[in-house]
Design an enzyme around this catalytic site. Structure first.
Site, PDB file in Angstrom:
ATOM      1  N   CYS A  61      -1.305 100.921  38.172  1.00  0.00           N
ATOM      2  CA  CYS A  61      -1.762 100.087  39.282  1.00  0.00           C
ATOM      3  C   CYS A  61      -0.686  99.908  40.348  1.00  0.00           C
ATOM      4  O   CYS A  61      -1.000  99.624  41.504  1.00  0.00           O
ATOM      5  CB  CYS A  61      -2.174  98.702  38.776  1.00  0.00           C
ATOM      6  SG  CYS A  61      -3.328  98.696  37.397  1.00  0.00           S
ATOM      7  N   ASP A  94      -1.617  94.125  32.946  1.00  0.00           N
ATOM      8  CA  ASP A  94      -2.548  93.562  31.975  1.00  0.00           C
ATOM      9  C   ASP A  94      -3.061  94.635  31.024  1.00  0.00           C
ATOM     10  O   ASP A  94      -3.267  94.383  29.837  1.00  0.00           O
ATOM     11  CB  ASP A  94      -3.725  92.905  32.697  1.00  0.00           C
ATOM     12  CG  ASP A  94      -3.320  91.631  33.415  1.00  0.00           C
ATOM     13  OD1 ASP A  94      -2.114  91.363  33.497  1.00  0.00           O
ATOM     14  OD2 ASP A  94      -4.208  90.916  33.903  1.00  0.00           O
ATOM     15  N   CYS A 135      -1.826  95.318  40.664  1.00  0.00           N
ATOM     16  CA  CYS A 135      -2.498  94.815  39.471  1.00  0.00           C
ATOM     17  C   CYS A 135      -2.980  93.379  39.685  1.00  0.00           C
ATOM     18  O   CYS A 135      -2.639  92.721  40.663  1.00  0.00           O
ATOM     19  CB  CYS A 135      -1.561  94.925  38.270  1.00  0.00           C
ATOM     20  SG  CYS A 135      -2.385  94.795  36.665  1.00  0.00           S
ATOM     21  N   ASP A 136      -3.725  92.890  38.710  1.00  0.00           N
ATOM     22  CA  ASP A 136      -4.552  91.692  38.836  1.00  0.00           C
ATOM     23  C   ASP A 136      -3.874  90.476  39.474  1.00  0.00           C
ATOM     24  O   ASP A 136      -4.328  89.955  40.490  1.00  0.00           O
ATOM     25  CB  ASP A 136      -5.069  91.268  37.455  1.00  0.00           C
ATOM     26  CG  ASP A 136      -5.923  92.325  36.791  1.00  0.00           C
ATOM     27  OD1 ASP A 136      -6.108  93.397  37.390  1.00  0.00           O
ATOM     28  OD2 ASP A 136      -6.399  92.084  35.672  1.00  0.00           O
ATOM     29  N   LYS A 137      -2.811  89.967  38.857  1.00  0.00           N
ATOM     30  CA  LYS A 137      -2.205  88.715  39.305  1.00  0.00           C
ATOM     31  C   LYS A 137      -1.376  88.906  40.560  1.00  0.00           C
ATOM     32  O   LYS A 137      -0.946  87.932  41.185  1.00  0.00           O
ATOM     33  CB  LYS A 137      -1.346  88.107  38.199  1.00  0.00           C
ATOM     34  CG  LYS A 137      -2.027  88.026  36.841  1.00  0.00           C
ATOM     35  CD  LYS A 137      -3.391  87.385  36.889  1.00  0.00           C
ATOM     36  CE  LYS A 137      -4.149  87.572  35.590  1.00  0.00           C
ATOM     37  NZ  LYS A 137      -4.528  88.957  35.272  1.00  0.00           N
ATOM     38  N   CYS A 207      -7.325  99.387  37.951  1.00  0.00           N
ATOM     39  CA  CYS A 207      -8.454  99.674  37.060  1.00  0.00           C
ATOM     40  C   CYS A 207      -9.765  99.670  37.839  1.00  0.00           C
ATOM     41  O   CYS A 207     -10.031  98.765  38.625  1.00  0.00           O
ATOM     42  CB  CYS A 207      -8.483  98.663  35.930  1.00  0.00           C
ATOM     43  SG  CYS A 207      -6.994  98.710  34.901  1.00  0.00           S
ATOM     44  N   GLU A 459      -5.535  86.854  28.253  1.00  0.00           N
ATOM     45  CA  GLU A 459      -6.893  87.392  28.295  1.00  0.00           C
ATOM     46  C   GLU A 459      -7.322  87.878  26.914  1.00  0.00           C
ATOM     47  O   GLU A 459      -6.509  88.385  26.139  1.00  0.00           O
ATOM     48  CB  GLU A 459      -6.973  88.560  29.280  1.00  0.00           C
ATOM     49  CG  GLU A 459      -6.781  88.167  30.716  1.00  0.00           C
ATOM     50  CD  GLU A 459      -6.829  89.355  31.664  1.00  0.00           C
ATOM     51  OE1 GLU A 459      -6.860  89.113  32.874  1.00  0.00           O
ATOM     52  OE2 GLU A 459      -6.826  90.510  31.195  1.00  0.00           O
ATOM     53  N   SER A 485     -10.519  89.194  30.591  1.00  0.00           N
ATOM     54  CA  SER A 485     -10.259  90.246  31.564  1.00  0.00           C
ATOM     55  C   SER A 485     -11.500  90.451  32.418  1.00  0.00           C
ATOM     56  O   SER A 485     -12.624  90.144  32.000  1.00  0.00           O
ATOM     57  CB  SER A 485      -9.913  91.541  30.827  1.00  0.00           C
ATOM     58  OG  SER A 485     -10.053  92.654  31.665  1.00  0.00           O
TER      59      SER A 485
END
Length: 570
Positions: A61, A94, A135-137, A207, A459, A485
């Protein structure tokens, strides 16, 4: 792309922050340091743009974000009156950390990212900020940091990954997680198990389903803090490169007009962001992060705002994890702007919200493609939704007096009553899957993994994926004081408040108790008599803290509950 501002334009110094250092005659050492990094005399009057990326080699990511950051720096430096300065902050993968204790650091990383952006840009007096998350955060961390500073800012999303493929089947990160459950139950060969793992992730990019990264990128573009198409431009694409090339002019426009995050991130803009999350079938994590982003700019958004919007907003996007498609497929039919254009036409959004282009949301999407509902089924029309109301439901009850978040696509039903199977942590649950402890009709209860109890509220993608892979995804429910997630699907309820270690009833549940989850009436209840609950509470012993030093202990001490976004900003 053209940039404009509809408000009153006043003369403004572009370097109103950096001049504190570069123009002060009592700061000779400061100026010497700037000469040391290559400044020329003419550079000292330029506005300084801090370009922060979460680039590092260890995550698909994020592995390309340094390249994007360099392109953005070049764009800034080619823009008259600006000079770009790159810096970096951390990230947590993650996909790599999920399933192990390292996942406790994931949500914590959001706060570290926000703190580090605020710290670096505040200390260096940057006039504007461009953040490059992957990535996510990374995304909410970037927005929170930029909101605290409240200087002209733009987020450039690193972009989505392409799908993987094995034996003619399209793959993504969740394919690898679900393969574990198939392996445990003997439903996949060792060869195919290895084949899925080797081919699920083909390269750089976040992702690919409507998981947390793509959900947050879509929400932030709709919020107005990214250029149009940023969320859906793939990581490896000419469009993503072109987006980076536009940033110099875009950030100069914001500086000239003094358009700040507080001008963009309004209550109405956050309502737009919540709406797109519902329409696209996005991640439960959006609830945490949108509440936290709003808090950073002084706008009150609560879980109840999500429920209010969910009640009148259908799910139209058929995206993974519960659907068929990936973000790369949305890109091919016009990206997020095409969806926004349709929703505006149908009166579902506030079109007059200002964005980082200097235009309104409605102006941004005027030239976007029109969705053709005859030639594609990635996005459905309002009259033929996947689900008539939103998939994110806020449930209350004796198990969640402060609320909880359910992800109900409708495919798994909207009511579940079953027998509790209690697990104190993630590994305990995996052991239970392997030993055959879970059966159809059970409600798996994973507890002591909340913001304080985790600590860090990890998660539960590994457990939910194992449940799906084991063939129990449609016959079992799962509840937790942790979170999920964006790749999670099934009948799941997370973010339970209060969490177990903070006195929540989830800490008193025992095997064979009856739990009722009603997503129609928004309730989650433990069907145990009050006197029995009182007996259990009297005998309850709070677990010892799992972290007593370091960043996890700090997070556990400072965090607000999940219903308030797990913010640590005092």
């Amino acid at each position: 792309m053209e940039f404009k501002y509809n408000g009153k334009v006043e003369s403004i110094e572009l370097n109103k922050y950096s001049k504190t250092l570069t123009q002060d005659p009592t700061q000779p050492a400061t100026q010497a340091m700037h000469y040391g990094i290559g400044f020329k005399d003419e550079d000292f009057k330029k506005a300084q743009v801090g370009i922060v990326s979460m680039d590092w080699d260890g995550n698909p990511c994020n592995m390309h974000l340094g390249t994007l950051g360099s392109k953005i720096k070049n764009s800034v430096n080619q823009t008259d009156g600006l000079i770009g300065l790159q810096f970096h902050t951390i990230g947590v993968s993650d996909g790599i950390a999920n399933g192990k204790l390292g996942m406790r650091y994931s949500l914590v990383s959001r706060e570290v990212i926000a703190d580090s952006i605020e710290t670096n840009a505040g200390a260096e007096y940057y006039d504007a900020i461009v953040a490059v998350p992957g990535c996510d955060k990374n995304m909410p961390g970037s927005i929170i940091g930029m909101a605290r500073l409240n200087r002209p800012s733009i987020m450039v999303y690193g972009g989505t990954i392409e799908h993987g493929e094995y034996k003619g089947e399209k793959l993504n990160i969740v394919s690898a997680f679900e393969a574990l459950g198939q392996k445990i139950t003997g439903n996949i060969s060792e060869e195919d198990y290895h084949g899925v793992i080797c081919n699920a992730i083909p390269g750089q990019g976040a992702c690919g389903g409507m998981y947390t990264a793509n959900t947050l990128a879509s929400a932030i573009e709709t919020l107005g803090m990214s250029l149009p198409y940023s969320a859906s431009n793939p990581a490896v694409s000419q469009e993503k490169e072109d987006e980076c090339d536009e940033i110099g002019l875009a950030i100069k426009n914001l500086l000239e007009k003094d358009i700040k995050p507080s001008d963009i991130m309004t209550k109405e803009a956050f309502e737009n962001a919540i709406t797109i999350v519902m329409v696209l079938g996005g991640s439960t994590n959006a609830v945490l992060h949108i509440i936290a982003m709003a808090n950073a700019i002084g706008v009150e958004i609560t879980q109840d705002d999500f429920q209010r919007i969910s009640d009148v907003t259908p799910v139209l996007g058929d995206f993974k994890p519960s659907g068929k498609y990936m973000m790369e497929d949305l890109h091919k039919i016009g990206g997020v702007p095409a969806v926004l254009k349709y929703l505006l036409k149908e009166g579902k959004l506030h079109g007059d919200c200002l964005t980082v282009t200097g235009k309104t949301l409605a102006e941004n999407v005027e030239t976007a493609l029109d969705l053709d509902f005859d030639s594609q089924d990635i996005i459905r029309p309002l009259e033929n939704p996947i689900k008539a109301t939103g998939h994110l439901q806020i449930l209350y009850g004796n198990l969640a007096e402060g609320g909880s978040v359910a992800k109900i696509s409708g495919k798994e039903g909207e009511f579940f009553k079953g027998t509790a199977r209690v697990f104190d942590g993630e590994q305990h649950f995996i052991d239970g899957i392997e030993s055959g402890r879970l059966h159809a009709g059970d409600v798996a209860v994973i507890r002591n993994i909340g913001p304080v109890g985790g600590p860090g509220m990890p998660e539960m993608l590994k457990p939910t994926s194992a449940l799906i892979g084991a063939g129990l995804g449609k016959s079992c429910a799962l509840i937790t004081d942790g979170r999920f997630s964006g790749g999670t699907h099934g009948f799941v309820v997370g973010h339970i408040v209060p969490e177990a270690v903070e006195g929540g009833l989830i800490g008193l549940v025992e095997d064979d108790d009856i739990i009722e989850i009603d997503a129609v009436n928004n309730s989650i209840s433990l069907k145990v008599a009050d006197d029995e609950i009182a007996r259990r509470r009297a005998n309850y012993q709070k677990p010892a803290p799992k972290a007593t030093r370091g960043v996890l202990a700090k997070f556990a001490k400072l965090t607000r509950p999940a219903s308030e976004g797990c913010v640590t900003d005092l």
